[in-house]
Enzyme design. Structure first.
Site, short mmCIF file in Angstrom:
data_model
loop_
_atom_site.label_atom_id
_atom_site.label_comp_id
_atom_site.label_asym_id
_atom_site.label_seq_id
_atom_site.Cartn_x
_atom_site.Cartn_y
_atom_site.Cartn_z
N ARG A 5 0.80 7.27 -0.16
CA ARG A 5 -0.37 6.84 0.60
C ARG A 5 -1.40 6.28 -0.37
O ARG A 5 -2.02 7.01 -1.13
CB ARG A 5 -0.99 7.99 1.40
CG ARG A 5 -2.28 7.56 2.11
CD ARG A 5 -2.69 8.48 3.25
NE ARG A 5 -3.28 9.73 2.79
CZ ARG A 5 -4.10 10.48 3.55
NH1 ARG A 5 -4.42 10.10 4.78
NH2 ARG A 5 -4.57 11.62 3.09
N ASP B 106 -9.48 18.49 2.66
CA ASP B 106 -9.52 17.33 1.79
C ASP B 106 -10.76 16.54 2.16
O ASP B 106 -11.61 16.99 2.94
CB ASP B 106 -8.24 16.51 1.88
CG ASP B 106 -8.00 15.92 3.27
OD1 ASP B 106 -8.94 15.90 4.10
OD2 ASP B 106 -6.88 15.47 3.55
#
Length: 529
Positions: free
Chosen positions: A142, A432
């Protein structure tokens, strides 16, 4: 001084990176202006809607995306972690079908950590052999979103875009080797909003492949559906990427953040505490149903979103409860029609897998459970804007406890992020940067609308500062580094009290990270031209 990228790329790679940046920069800047223009129109009262200019794409029932490569036909469970050596070791031994090596929300973009991440990715890429069997992890990466810069390399005296840096570096170092081993370079694209942005990514990949001498179209992608805007453009996104795309994944908390970023200025869109509502609430259920139906219509795999729970240590009552919650969540996704799902913790891989295997077994699927395209007669997907915006019946309420939790988790995470930690387990949740974005937008919304909490107090700047002082004292007692804690406080408070909140706090946080690096004498600069 040299950029970290000069250690990762040879002269040909740096030349390719500069060429790709120059050719894609004008369109990227235009797309960012388009985002801002749409945001201003929505704040002025306009509602999101399907694009009449692309009606023909949506109504054409004949087109399908290209079939997935063999090693992306079995993806009941995808484990997403930071691209670190420790995380890679855990992921490759967890029995997952896909390992998503994250360079975005889970990784702090310092030169040292990005260098180490690309080295880990290259090492893992060298061990992949295109094995299509279950529980053999396929590598996906990603990259960072198109709104983020990479300040450590300049092209024409301007920072390159982070996705160009990430993509070209990955393809230059790993692309041909992956192809030689019978697999290929696979990416997860984040934060897309429109079909035009998807076309930009396709152009970026095409130009990168050409500049690096890779076969055209060899880079396959999946797309994280993380924004409200993207739900109105799923068909257009798939059409723009139809020769590359293999899946759409639901990014649940990033999507809720996007909802707040889009509609948070409207008092009737005030949301309760994050943990007060589930994916069965109407606006989230509608969002996932659109993903599933669109995927089935166009021959794409639908991947469910992660649940941000941690599971570690001995199997006690708390771990059992976490397993039960994850199992219920994935059973709901399996019943809804998702082909697989993300998880964020290696210990939860078998828990997430079980509901999908059970569904396939009951449905009489083949022994491997390998994904197969849907039928040719799937009806056109109807996108209901009212249902997508409907938060009127959400359970729960905003609470003072929820406010404290949002402040504490955000400050704890941001302080750790500035110190280099991209993920953190806070109160049993894997956090996150995406969850920090959601928390600070909820705080902003409660303040902007002077929300009355269930315990009685009304959200105000005075209350914010009083609670903030308490939480800072608590985090300080836990041994946080004082200078980084103060940076975190300023970042968070400025975003919460701003008349117009920043689109992405990660952009401001990156600027602070650069300043911290400069003061420590560790910032690396560089120029590709």
């Amino acid at each position: 001084m040299d950029s970290y990228l000069t250690d990762l790329l040879d002269d040909d790679g740096l030349t390719a990176l500069a060429a790709v940046e120059r050719s894609t920069r004008p369109e990227r800047l235009r797309l960012m202006r388009t985002r801002k223009d749409l945001s201003r129109r929505v704040q002025a009262g306009e509602d999101l809607a399907l694009d009449e200019a692309t009606r023909a794409v949506r109504e054409d029932s004949t087109w399908r995306v290209s079939p997935p490569p063999p090693d992306l036909t079995y993806r009941l469970v995808e484990l997403a972690t930071p691209a670190t050596a420790e995380a890679a070791k855990g992921a490759l031994g967890a029995g997952t079908d896909v390992w998503v090596a994250d360079l975005e929300d889970m990784l702090v973009p310092t030169p040292a950590r990005l260098t180490a991440a690309h080295q880990v990715i290259a090492e893992v890429a060298g061990s992949r052999a295109g094995d299509p069997e279950p529980r053999v992890p396929t590598l996906m990466v990603r990259p960072r979103g198109l709104h983020l810069p990479e300040a450590h390399l300049l092209v024409d005296d301007e920072p390159v875009s982070a996705p160009v840096a990430d993509v070209v570096t990955f393809l230059a170092r790993c692309g041909q080797g992956l192809l030689d081993n019978g697999t290929g370079p696979y990416l997860y694209l984040p934060k897309l909003e429109t079909g035009e942005e998807a076309a930009w990514w396709d152009d970026l990949l095409t130009r990168s492949e050409g500049a690096l001498g890779l076969p055209p179209g060899c880079t396959r992608v999946s797309v994280l559906v993380e924004t409200v805007q993207a739900v109105y453009q799923l068909e257009e996104i798939l059409h723009a990427l139809r020769h590359r795309v293999t899946g759409l994944a639901a990014g649940r908390w990033d999507y809720v953040f996007s909802h707040l970023r889009t509609y948070g200025h409207r008092p009737d869109h005030t949301l309760p505490d994050r943990d007060a509502f589930t994916m069965n609430t109407r606006f989230l259920r509608t969002y996932t149903e659109v993903i599933v139906r669109t995927c089935h219509r166009r021959g794409v795999q639908a991947i469910g979103g992660p649940i941000a729970l941690a599971a570690s240590g001995p199997f006690d009552e708390s771990v059992a409860m976490t397993h039960a919650r994850v199992h219920r969540d994935k059973a709901r996704e399996a019943k809804q029609g998702f082909d697989g799902a993300w998880t964020l913790h290696p210990a939860l891989v078998p828990v997430a897998r079980a509901p999908f295997e059970e569904r396939d077994r009951l449905a009489g699927a083949d022994a491997t459970g390998r994904w197969r395209a849907q039928g040719e007669d799937e009806p056109q997907v109807v996108v209901d804007p009212e249902a997508l915006r409907d938060v009127s019946a959400l359970p729960g309420t905003a609470t003072l406890t929820g406010m404290r939790t949002a402040l504490r988790s955000s400050l704890t995470y941001l302080t750790g992020w500035l110190a280099g930690e991209g993920t953190a387990v806070i109160a049993g949740h894997i956090e996150d940067f995406g969850t920090v974005e959601l928390a600070r937008m909820q705080l902003w919304q409660w303040l902007a609308h002077e929300t009355r909490f269930a315990e009685g107090p009304t959200m105000s700047t005075r209350l914010l500062d009083r609670v903030l002082e308490d939480e800072v004292a608590l985090i300080r007692r836990r041994g946080a580094r004082e200078d980084l804690l103060q940076h975190a406080v300023r970042l968070l408070r400025d975003a919460v009290v701003a008349e117009e909140p920043p689109a992405f706090l990660s952009v401001q946080a990156y600027e602070v990270l650069l300043a911290v690096s400069r003061s420590a004498g560790s910032l690396e600069g560089g120029s590709a031209a």
